[in-house]
Design a protein around this motif. Structure first.
Motif, short mmCIF file in Angstrom:
data_model
loop_
_atom_site.label_atom_id
_atom_site.label_comp_id
_atom_site.label_asym_id
_atom_site.label_seq_id
_atom_site.Cartn_x
_atom_site.Cartn_y
_atom_site.Cartn_z
N LYS A 143 75.38 66.33 62.38
CA LYS A 143 74.93 65.68 61.29
C LYS A 143 73.36 65.49 61.35
N LEU A 144 72.83 65.25 62.52
CA LEU A 144 71.34 64.85 62.68
C LEU A 144 70.57 66.27 62.27
N ILE A 145 71.07 67.49 62.79
CA ILE A 145 70.66 68.78 62.45
C ILE A 145 70.74 68.88 60.82
N LYS A 146 71.59 68.55 60.38
CA LYS A 146 71.83 68.85 59.01
C LYS A 146 70.60 67.87 58.03
N THR A 147 70.62 66.72 58.41
CA THR A 147 69.62 65.53 57.89
C THR A 147 68.22 66.36 58.08
N MET A 148 67.88 66.74 59.49
CA MET A 148 66.55 67.26 59.65
C MET A 148 66.17 68.59 58.67
N ASP A 149 67.64 69.43 58.58
CA ASP A 149 67.28 70.62 57.76
C ASP A 149 66.93 70.30 56.40
N HIS A 150 67.78 69.31 55.78
CA HIS A 150 67.47 69.04 54.12
C HIS A 150 66.09 68.40 54.26
N PHE A 151 65.76 67.50 55.04
CA PHE A 151 64.26 66.85 55.30
C PHE A 151 63.42 68.10 55.21
N GLU A 152 63.40 68.92 55.96
CA GLU A 152 62.46 70.01 56.17
C GLU A 152 62.44 70.98 55.01
N ARG A 153 63.62 71.18 54.31
CA ARG A 153 63.79 71.99 53.07
C ARG A 153 63.05 71.41 52.10
N ALA A 154 63.19 70.03 51.88
CA ALA A 154 62.56 69.10 51.03
C ALA A 154 61.10 69.12 50.99
N LYS A 155 60.62 69.13 52.42
CA LYS A 155 59.31 69.07 52.60
C LYS A 155 58.56 70.61 52.15
N ARG A 156 59.42 71.57 52.47
CA ARG A 156 58.87 72.99 52.25
C ARG A 156 58.89 73.23 50.63
N GLU A 157 59.85 72.61 50.11
CA GLU A 157 59.98 72.90 48.37
C GLU A 157 58.77 72.17 47.85
N GLU A 158 58.37 71.03 48.37
CA GLU A 158 57.25 70.21 47.81
C GLU A 158 56.04 71.09 48.30
N ALA A 159 55.91 71.57 49.35
CA ALA A 159 54.72 72.23 49.79
C ALA A 159 54.43 73.63 49.17
N ALA A 160 55.79 74.13 48.86
CA ALA A 160 55.69 75.56 48.25
C ALA A 160 54.43 75.77 47.13
N PRO A 161 54.64 75.26 46.04
CA PRO A 161 53.61 75.23 45.03
C PRO A 161 52.07 74.84 45.57
N LEU A 162 51.92 73.92 46.14
CA LEU A 162 50.71 73.59 46.80
C LEU A 162 50.15 74.81 47.59
N ILE A 163 50.98 75.15 48.24
CA ILE A 163 50.52 76.41 49.02
C ILE A 163 50.12 77.46 48.36
N GLU A 164 50.94 77.90 47.56
CA GLU A 164 50.97 79.01 46.65
C GLU A 164 49.33 78.89 45.71
N ALA A 165 49.07 77.59 45.34
CA ALA A 165 47.87 77.30 44.45
C ALA A 165 46.64 77.39 45.51
N ALA A 166 46.83 76.79 46.68
CA ALA A 166 45.56 77.12 47.76
C ALA A 166 45.46 78.37 47.97
N PHE A 167 46.54 79.38 48.20
CA PHE A 167 46.37 80.59 48.37
C PHE A 167 45.60 81.39 47.36
N GLN A 168 46.03 81.04 46.00
CA GLN A 168 45.61 81.90 44.80
C GLN A 168 43.94 81.44 44.68
N SER A 169 43.57 79.97 45.05
CA SER A 169 42.14 79.66 44.78
C SER A 169 41.18 80.38 46.07
N ARG A 170 42.00 80.44 47.25
CA ARG A 170 41.17 80.95 48.18
C ARG A 170 41.12 82.45 48.12
N SER A 171 42.12 83.04 47.66
CA SER A 171 41.95 84.43 47.29
C SER A 171 41.10 84.60 46.33
#
Length: 945
Positions: A682-710
């Motif tokens: 249960k704890l692993i599943k909770t952490m997994d969901h939390f990590e997935r949510a963080k990555r989903e939120e960070a994905a567009p920001l990382i992509e934008a930073a990557f484009q600007s850096r490129s």
């Protein structure tokens, strides 16, 4: 057979034999110890003995000895220390694997080594002769001599270990690990035959496990751990079978997995089921079972969509497109429309079997409709369950063209570009590990065939006749011969009705009668047509006479043809009768088999009833014993639980023993562990969901930073590149100017270089001469030093020899002096012994005289009797002082006091010593009187020196 007091003695004896090169005797000695019933109590020494025994077996490649020894060792340590057996078996497998790898390495090194005498010759003469005689290459010969024996031994090792561990619940992990290692061995070295045998061995082990359920230490398949090990083994077997392209073994592995899951009524994990369906898709595609392949893809799609939370949109789109294309690749007609009754029954059983393997639980009665597993029902399920929403646009357009559109003239022209686009789709799936790569291009040939069938079907609805050239142009995928084969298959299964007339170059569509319907008047029609042709070619007035002249034997020919037709009809009737008779015999045989089976079933039922009666009787007796044991065990359980302060549980209807108490404790521990695992999951599943949510939120920001850096790096790169180009151009211009400037002094440079070289050459010659002179002096000095050293060594050696010789002479002289002194001492001791012997004899003589005197006194013999008259003493000279002494004693009145003992002594005659006898002091006089005095108080005289 050698006997030892202790197992350690056998180990020492084996080591001694190994040291002298007698490995066979050492192996036999350890084998006798292991198989002896005298040493069945396990000790730590047994493990050392087994390690040494395994080493010898592997070195000598004695698989039979190793198997026998491991079986005996299993008997010894099964109930005491099963971990020791596990360590020994692991050592056995590791050692065998290392030996096989070493042999393979040696064979490769031998093949790569350069071992030729003549580098200009390709091969040596002996190699050529050997290759001509044996017909083998160098590598094949080295493999046969070095690698093959060790590979055989390694294969025997895996078989032996699996046979030993097959019914041991405590070593299930080692059994699974051994099976995995054997699978990897077959996979690495492409051993297909051994892989089939290995699969059969594991399959037989499971069958025997289910057949003999009362074995001791039997693995419980209902336990999660045992089921996990068995399923992991079967899935590894399935993977290796597909990698080796053994599709029959892969299908049997799928059946094994289904049998295990149906046996325990529990489905494996979703990751394993994904692998299961992925391998099913490969197996069905290889076997050209496109419909089952599509159903397997459909189940895999549902599984990935439901349980794979990491599945991204691109991978889901690829999987959905594969599902739809697999369904479209299935032939659009039913293969069973023209099948016989036996084929229908066989196909019904096959469909039921495939439904179970794929995961569709369908009643056998529903299969009679032949619409459960069909292309139309699958496409309807795909549409109803929303698979169409995930597929790519090209695949969706292809579906609508093939299934919903009616374009008899433009179908293939619109399908072809879509197929070209679909062939480029596919790639590696990042989020679905069970399906590593998906390529849609391998569906293109099947889709082209389906498109051709749809085109023929639609053209048959519009046209009655069409030219072959036109039809060939309408089908750009195949030439007309391929189209003809496809159409024959379609006509065979009543998908379309058409006929190809090659003489007219046309294709005729429509419901056509079979040629067998007109065979009955074929000869008569032929005669009529021939007659018409003859009359048209040779017209005449006298028709009857001409016919009779030209065909005089027409009646005979008609009779012969009629007889042939009757004979053919009788043959056909006979064949029908034979076929009916054969079918009747088959039905009778089936009926007899059914009756025999029924009889056997009744007999088995009677035996079962009798055995149940006996079993009930035995159960009643056992129940009485178990009730008594249950009561005792319940009391014991209450005592154990009360010590922990808990309420004792009441167990009804269960045999409670000491083993049950241990099982209860283990169940409590397992329950706590399971609760902890659930919390962790249960704890692993909770952490997994939390990590997935963080990555989903960070994905567009990382992509934008990557484009600007490129973009920034691209500008920086262009600027740096321009700067580098300018700098290189300026540097090149400067170098050119510098070269032109220095070209003027080139001649001076050459002159200067010649002067420097000549000066350095002279300096080098001078230094070389000096060095040679110095070396000659050093060599001369070293030679003189060696001569001096050699002379000094010679002098020291001669001096040492001289001193050694003097030392040996001195030792010899000392030995002679010691020998001389020893001889003198011996002579002196001999003289002293002789003197002592004479003194002893003298004393004995004096004692004898004293004894005789005393006897004379006792007998009353006169004292003055001469001693010569006494027998035994012989003649003796009288003492010269006897008379004066006697006279003095007789006078008695001399005035001088004489003691009493003196008076007695005076009265006695003095015995003179023997004549010419010398005493020890070297005089003829007797010893002083104070040295020896006779005593008259007893019968024995005492003398003292």
């Amino acid at each position: 057979m050698a006997t030892f007091a202790k197992p350690e003695n056998a180990l020492k004896r084996a080591e001694e034999l190994i040291n002298v090169g007698q490995k066979q005797d050492a192996l036999q000695a350890l084998h006798d110890l292991i198989t002896s019933k005298r040493y069945r109590a396990w000790q730590k020494t047994h493990e050392k003995i087994m390690f040494k025994y395994i080493d010898l077996c592997v070195d000598m490649r004695r698989g039979g000895f190793a198997k026998d020894g491991l079986i005996q060792y299993r008997i010894i340590c099964q109930q005491v220390n099963v971990n020791s057996l596990e360590e020994v078996i692991k050592h056995f497998m590791d050692l065998s694997t290392n030996k096989a790898e070493l042999a393979r390495t040696q064979a490769q090194a031998l093949e790569e080594a350069l071992d030729v005498d003549d580098l200009e010759a390709d091969k040596r003469p002996e190699d050529l002769i050997l290759s001509y005689v044996s017909g083998e290459k160098g590598k094949d010969r080295s493999d046969r001599e070095l690698v093959t024996p060790w590979f055989k031994f390694l294969w025997e090792t895996y078989r032996t270990v699996l046979e030993i561990l097959r019914n041991n619940s405590k070593l299930m992990a080692l059994y699974a690990d051994t099976a995995h290692r054997a699978f990897q061995f077959c996979k690495q070295y492409k051993r297909t035959t051994e892989f089939r045998r290995l699969c059969e061995i594991i399959r037989n082990h499971l069958a025997n496990l289910n057949k003999y359920r009362d074995q001791r230490d039997r693995p419980d398949l209902t336990a999660p751990e045992s089921l996990h090990f068995y399923l992991d083994t079967r899935f590894e077997q399935l993977k290796v079978a597909t990698e080796l392209q053994l599709w029959q073994e892969a299908f049997r592995s799928v059946e094994d997995i289904y049998g295990l899951t149906s046996m325990v009524k529990k489905m494996p994990k979703s990751s394993l089921m994904a692998v299961y369906y992925a391998k099913l898709t490969e197996i069905f595609w290889i076997s050209s079972s496109h419909l089952y392949h599509a159903y397997a893809w459909f189940k895999l799609f549902q599984l990935q969509k439901s349980f794979n939370k990491n599945l991204n949109q691109k991978d889901l789109q690829l999987i959905a497109s594969s599902v739809l294309l697999a369904a479209l690749s299935a032939p659009p007609y039913d293969h069973l429309k023209t099948a016989s009754h036996l084929e229908l029954e066989h196909e019904k059983e096959r469909n039921l079997r495939m439904c179970n393997l794929i995961g569709f639980n369908i009643d056998a009665k529903l299969l009679e409709t032949r619409e459960v597993l069909s292309r139309s029902s699958l496409l309807a399920d795909l549409v109803s369950k929303g698979v169409m929403t995930y597929v790519t646009q090209e695949v969706k357009d292809l579906y609508y063209l093939l299934e919903n559109e009616f374009l008899p003239l433009d179908l293939t022209s619109k399908v072809q570009p879509l197929l070209a686009k679909i062939a480029k789709l596919g790639g590696k799936l990042v989020s679905a590990s069970s399906v590593p790569e998906v390529h849609l291009s391998h569906y293109v040939p099947a889709l082209e065939k389906v498109a051709t069938l749809r085109l023929l079907q639609q053209v048959s609805r519009v046209y009655r006749t069409i030219k072959v050239e036109t039809l060939s142009k309408m089908v750009p995928f195949f030439d007309f011969s391929a189209v003809e084969r496809i159409s024959v298959e379609a006509v065979k299964h009543n998908f379309i009705a058409m006929k190809i007339d090659h003489m007219k170059g046309a294709v005729i569509f429509g419901e056509l009668g079979f040629e067998s319907d007109v065979l009955q008047d074929h000869l008569s029609s032929l005669a009529v047509n021939l007659n018409k042709s003859w009359s048209m070619i040779y017209p005449c007035q006298t028709k009857a006479s001409k016919l009779s002249a030209m065909l005089p034997s027409l009646g005979d020919i008609v009779d012969k043809e009629h007889k042939k037709l009757l004979a053919r009809k009788s043959i056909i009737e006979k064949r029908k009768e034979d076929q009916e008779r054969h079918l009747l015999e088959m039905e009778r045989e089936e009926e007899s088999k059914r009756l025999k089976l029924q009889k056997k079933t009744e007999e088995a039922e009677q035996k079962r009833l009798a055995s149940e009666f006996e079993e009930r009787k035995h159960q009643r007796i056992r129940r009485e014993i178990e009730e008594r044991e249950q009561k005792e065990a319940q009391d014991l359980l209450n005592d154990v639980i009360k010590k922990k302060g808990k309420k004792p549980p009441i167990i009804e209807g269960e045999k409670v023993t000491k083993q049950t108490l241990m099982e209860l404790a283990m169940q409590e521990q397992v329950r706590e562990r399971q609760e902890m695992e659930k919390k962790m999951q249960k704890l692993i599943k909770t952490m997994d969901h939390f990590e997935r949510a963080k990555r989903e939120e960070a994905a567009p920001l990382i992509e934008a930073a990557f484009q600007s850096r490129s973009a920034e790096e691209k500008l920086l790169h262009e600027r740096e590149q321009q700067h580098e180009v300018e700098f290189s151009r300026s540097r090149h211009d400067g170098d050119v100017r510098e070269k032109n400037r220095l070209a003027r002094v080139l001649e001076h440079k050459m002159e200067f270089e010649e002067r420097v070289v000549s000066r350095r050459q002279a300096e080098y010659n001078r230094l070389r001469a000096e060095r040679e002179e110095r070396l000659s002096q050093v060599l001369k000095a070293r030679k003189e030093e060696r001569d001096i050293k050699r002379k000094m060594l010679y002098f020291l050696r001669t001096e040492e020899e001289r001193l050694t010789r003097l030392r040996e002479e001195e030792e010899a002289r000392k030995r002679q002096e010691a020998e001389r002194r020893r001889k003198e001492e011996m002579e002196r001791r001999a003289k002293l012994d002789e003197i002592a012997e004479r003194q002893r004899k003298r004393e004995e003589e004096l004692e004898e005289r004293e004894r005789l005197r005393k006897e004379a006194i006792l007998r009353g013999t006169p004292i003055d009797k001469p001693l010569a008259d006494v027998p035994g003493l012989g003649s003796a000279a009288p003492a010269p002082a006897a008379a004066p002494a006697a006279a003095a004693a007789a006078g008695g009145g001399g005035g001088k006091y004489v003691p009493k003992f003196r008076r007695s002594a005076v009265a006695e005659p003095a015995a003179p010593p023997p004549a010419q006898s010398s005493d020890r002091w070297g005089s003829d006089n007797p010893p002083p009187s104070d040295k020896w005095r006779p005593s008259f108080g007893g019968a024995k005289s005492k003398f003292s020196r």
